[in-house]
Design an enzyme around this catalytic site. Structure first.
Site, PDB file in Angstrom:
ATOM      1  N   CYS A 245       0.816  -1.222   0.000  1.00 48.57           N
ATOM      2  CA  CYS A 245       0.000   0.000   0.000  1.00 48.57           C
ATOM      3  C   CYS A 245       0.844   1.265   0.000  1.00 48.57           C
ATOM      4  CB  CYS A 245      -0.914   0.037   1.220  1.00 48.57           C
ATOM      5  SG  CYS A 245      -2.187  -1.220   1.189  1.00 48.57           S
TER       6      CYS A 245
HETATM    7  N1  LIG Z   1      -3.394  -5.955   2.368  1.00 47.53           N
HETATM    8  C1  LIG Z   1      -3.800  -4.819   2.921  1.00 47.53           C
HETATM    9  O1  LIG Z   1      -3.534  -4.535   4.079  1.00 47.53           O
HETATM   10  C2  LIG Z   1      -4.606  -3.813   2.137  1.00 47.53           C
HETATM   11  C3  LIG Z   1      -5.218  -2.774   2.842  1.00 47.53           C
HETATM   12  C4  LIG Z   1      -6.011  -1.866   2.162  1.00 47.53           C
HETATM   13  C5  LIG Z   1      -6.150  -1.999   0.795  1.00 47.53           C
HETATM   14  N2  LIG Z   1      -5.516  -2.997   0.114  1.00 47.53           N
HETATM   15  C6  LIG Z   1      -5.750  -3.100  -1.318  1.00 47.53           C
HETATM   16  O2  LIG Z   1      -6.612  -4.206  -1.546  1.00 47.53           O
HETATM   17  C7  LIG Z   1      -6.296  -4.826  -2.794  1.00 47.53           C
HETATM   18  C8  LIG Z   1      -5.979  -6.300  -2.575  1.00 47.53           C
HETATM   19  O3  LIG Z   1      -4.815  -6.402  -1.768  1.00 47.53           O
HETATM   20  P1  LIG Z   1      -4.412  -7.732  -1.002  1.00 47.53           P
HETATM   21  O4  LIG Z   1      -3.328  -7.337  -0.063  1.00 47.53           O
HETATM   22  O5  LIG Z   1      -5.584  -8.437  -0.471  1.00 47.53           O
HETATM   23  O6  LIG Z   1      -3.796  -8.587  -2.212  1.00 47.53           O
HETATM   24  P2  LIG Z   1      -3.471 -10.161  -2.213  1.00 47.53           P
HETATM   25  O7  LIG Z   1      -2.416 -10.360  -3.247  1.00 47.53           O
HETATM   26  O8  LIG Z   1      -3.232 -10.625  -0.810  1.00 47.53           O
HETATM   27  O9  LIG Z   1      -4.819 -10.816  -2.691  1.00 47.53           O
HETATM   28  C9  LIG Z   1      -5.339 -10.660  -3.964  1.00 47.53           C
HETATM   29  C10 LIG Z   1      -5.959 -11.968  -4.407  1.00 47.53           C
HETATM   30  O10 LIG Z   1      -6.575 -11.729  -5.664  1.00 47.53           O
HETATM   31  C11 LIG Z   1      -6.370 -12.892  -6.481  1.00 47.53           C
HETATM   32  N3  LIG Z   1      -6.558 -12.481  -7.851  1.00 47.53           N
HETATM   33  C12 LIG Z   1      -5.719 -11.837  -8.679  1.00 47.53           C
HETATM   34  N4  LIG Z   1      -6.304 -11.617  -9.866  1.00 47.53           N
HETATM   35  C13 LIG Z   1      -7.556 -12.123  -9.794  1.00 47.53           C
HETATM   36  C14 LIG Z   1      -8.642 -12.185 -10.684  1.00 47.53           C
HETATM   37  N5  LIG Z   1      -8.551 -11.684 -11.920  1.00 47.53           N
HETATM   38  N6  LIG Z   1      -9.761 -12.777 -10.260  1.00 47.53           N
HETATM   39  C15 LIG Z   1      -9.851 -13.299  -9.008  1.00 47.53           C
HETATM   40  N7  LIG Z   1      -8.854 -13.255  -8.122  1.00 47.53           N
HETATM   41  C16 LIG Z   1      -7.720 -12.680  -8.502  1.00 47.53           C
HETATM   42  C17 LIG Z   1      -4.978 -13.345  -6.105  1.00 47.53           C
HETATM   43  O11 LIG Z   1      -4.765 -14.704  -6.432  1.00 47.53           O
HETATM   44  C18 LIG Z   1      -4.963 -13.103  -4.583  1.00 47.53           C
HETATM   45  O12 LIG Z   1      -5.416 -14.221  -3.869  1.00 47.53           O
HETATM   46  C19 LIG Z   1      -5.163  -3.989  -3.371  1.00 47.53           C
HETATM   47  O13 LIG Z   1      -5.703  -2.994  -4.171  1.00 47.53           O
HETATM   48  C20 LIG Z   1      -4.525  -3.371  -2.142  1.00 47.53           C
HETATM   49  O14 LIG Z   1      -3.841  -2.179  -2.459  1.00 47.53           O
HETATM   50  C21 LIG Z   1      -4.762  -3.918   0.771  1.00 47.53           C
END
Ligand SMILES: NC(=O)c1ccc[n+]([C@@H]2O[C@H](COP(=O)([O-])OP(=O)(O)OC[C@H]3O[C@@H](n4cnc5c(N)ncnc54)[C@H](O)[C@@H]3O)[C@@H](O)[C@H]2O)c1
Length: 455
Positions: free
Chosen positions: A286
């Site tokens: 992030c």
């Molecule tokens: N991790 C955090 O603390 C956090 C906090 C706030 C916002 N975010 C935002 O949330 C979003 C997700 O982050 P995250 O940390 O959960 O990522 P992550 O990589 O942990 O999880 C994303 C998941 O999406 C799956 N994926 C990818 N492409 C896909 C598709 N086309 N269809 C279905 N599934 C798919 C991946 O296999 C993975 O399991 C990002 O935009 C991030 O910036 C994350």
């Protein structure tokens, strides 16, 4: 109407009203796309509030593990997943045709930067294209991924409308940014209010009706773009303040003043100050990434974001500062050079008590130290092995070494990068010839000795 003019009433469109009723009775079936650090806690919160959830992910290994009741994220226990699966309130699938069977689709897929450090919307676009063929009247689609203002309306909406259905009339589209703070036991998904912006009033009203069932409350804003801007503002605020305190660390260090002591004292002011802490550099998916979504979009409007760029520069220079500090200490105290030195790095995750290594400054430190000829090993109880890394594939397969007196003594220096709880800092201070602490972990454990320096 509330005092800001946002309505809480049913949307007043036949399709939307139908979904509104299904949400109220909790008959609505919810789809969560992207079952990662954000998606899984969201699933838990939704199921706990009485809905059934279908989880979608393109990674078949994750789907298989979840359906077998196993978690792949340290702070989400397998028992919790198993409970949801056994109660038949949750199942995971890689089959997007199941989208047709859910009433609302909440999208939490990655939004990284490209190699050129520009927004990479491949996952958002890929997911929207995968959802579009199964979109049906009456569905609600909510993007949760962090992104620049305009993504929901300008990028997703045209893809979803290609089949002939209209947003705001046939289906409903909104943006609600995720505020998950992994590893923060005090604030889980159900305790954090959610900002919501819709493509039109019906989408806003439906999203609020749904989220109000499983979060601490919703904060409506006038558009999806505003909600997208809120998320970037929150993360840019952190990035800039962390850069500021990193800069102060360098200034105070030169003056012989301990920045940590300064912050502890400053935070006793009951107003107008909020503590941020220095460190070895920014990490995670992030804070090092999101600000550049805005920088990129601002260019389209002919605006340069100097504050954000400067914060990025200061923060990315921190690992080099740490390496210099370590090299100097080795030279001054042990008459050794970094070349050939054995360095033990404590903590590979980008922050304490989680297992996430994305963009971790520890990896940058490993890279810089090895480029200077040091031999680097690491200890991280939450990352027993480096399994996959987008940025540093060369480190994949390395394993955490045990933390014991003999191992510590056999290294010329120990570099504390992540201050996980449960690490024996007393042992480190006692057995290590030199400790370079980037997190103030030793001092917080009451350890002050000549072999410990802060960086
Ligand atoms: N991790 C955090 O603390 C956090 C906090 C706030 C916002 N975010 C935002 O949330 C979003 C997700 O982050 P995250 O940390 O959960 O990522 P992550 O990589 O942990 O999880 C994303 C998941 O999406 C799956 N994926 C990818 N492409 C896909 C598709 N086309 N269809 C279905 N599934 C798919 C991946 O296999 C993975 O399991 C990002 O935009 C991030 O910036 C994350």
């Amino acid at each position: 109407m509330d005092d800001k003019g946002f309505s809480n009433a049913a949307p007043g469109n036949a399709e939307a009203d139908k979904l509104h009723r299904r949400i109220q009775t909790r008959e609505a079936r919810i789809g969560v796309v992207g079952l990662g650090y954000v998606g899984l806690p969201l699933v838990r919160a939704i199921v706990k509030s009485g809905f059934s959830v279908v989880g979608f992910d393109i990674d078949p290994k994750k789907v298989e593990m979840l359906n077998a009741g196993r978690s792949y994220i340290h702070h989400i226990p397998s028992a919790m997943i198993a409970e949801l699966v056994e109660a038949k309130r949750f199942r995971a699938t890689a089959n997007f045709s199941d989208i047709e069977a859910v009433d609302a689709v909440l999208i939490c897929v990655p939004t990284p930067l490209t190699r050129q450090r520009e927004p990479d919307l491949t996952y958002v676009v890929g997911t929207t294209e995968a959802v579009a063929p199964y979109l049906r009247p009456g569905q609600l689609i909510v993007l949760e991924s962090t992104t620049y203002p305009g993504t929901t309306r300008d990028v997703m909406k045209p893809i979803l409308e290609k089949g002939g259905l209209k947003s705001g009339v046939d289906f409903f589209l909104a943006y609600s940014p995720e505020r998950e703070d992994p590893g923060n036991a005090e604030y889980d998904a159900a305790r954090i209010p959610k900002v919501v912006g819709g493509d039109g009033p019906a989408a806003l009203s439906l999203t609020r009706a749904l989220y109000d069932r499983f979060v601490a409350g919703t904060v409506p804003v006038s558009s999806a773009e505003t909600a997208e801007a809120v998320k970037l503002t929150e993360n840019i605020f952190r990035a800039v303040n962390i850069a500021l305190v990193n800069e102060l660390k360098l200034v105070f260090e030169a003056m012989g003043i301990d920045v940590w002591e300064v912050i502890e004292a400053a935070k006793t002011k009951p107003f107008g100050y909020m503590p941020f802490y220095p460190g070895p550099g920014l990490g995670g998916h992030c804070i090092p990434i999101d600000p550049f979504y805005l920088t990129w979009k601002a260019r389209e409007h002919g605006i340069t974001t100097r504050f954000i760029e400067l914060a990025g520069e200061v923060n990315t220079s921190m690992p080099r500062h740490v390496v210099e500090k370590l090299a100097q200490a080795l030279s001054d105290r042990q008459a050794k050079s970094l070349k050939g030195a054995r360095i033990l790095l404590i903590g590979l995750a980008y922050k304490k008590n989680i297992d996430d290594t994305r963009e971790s400054p520890s990896l940058k430190l490993m890279e810089l130290l090895e480029a200077r000829g040091a031999e680097v090993s690491y200890h991280d109880p939450l990352v027993p092995e480096i399994l996959s890394l987008r940025e540093h594939p060369e480190f994949v397969g390395r394993r955490s070494v045990p933390l014991d007196a003999a191992g510590l003594k056999s290294h010329d220096a120990t570099l504390i990068c992540t201050d996980h709880d449960g690490i024996d800092y007393r042992l480190i201070a006692a057995a290590s010839p030199l400790v370079v602490d980037t997190r103030n972990a030793c001092a917080r454990a009451g350890l002050h000795a000549a072999n410990i320096i802060k960086a």
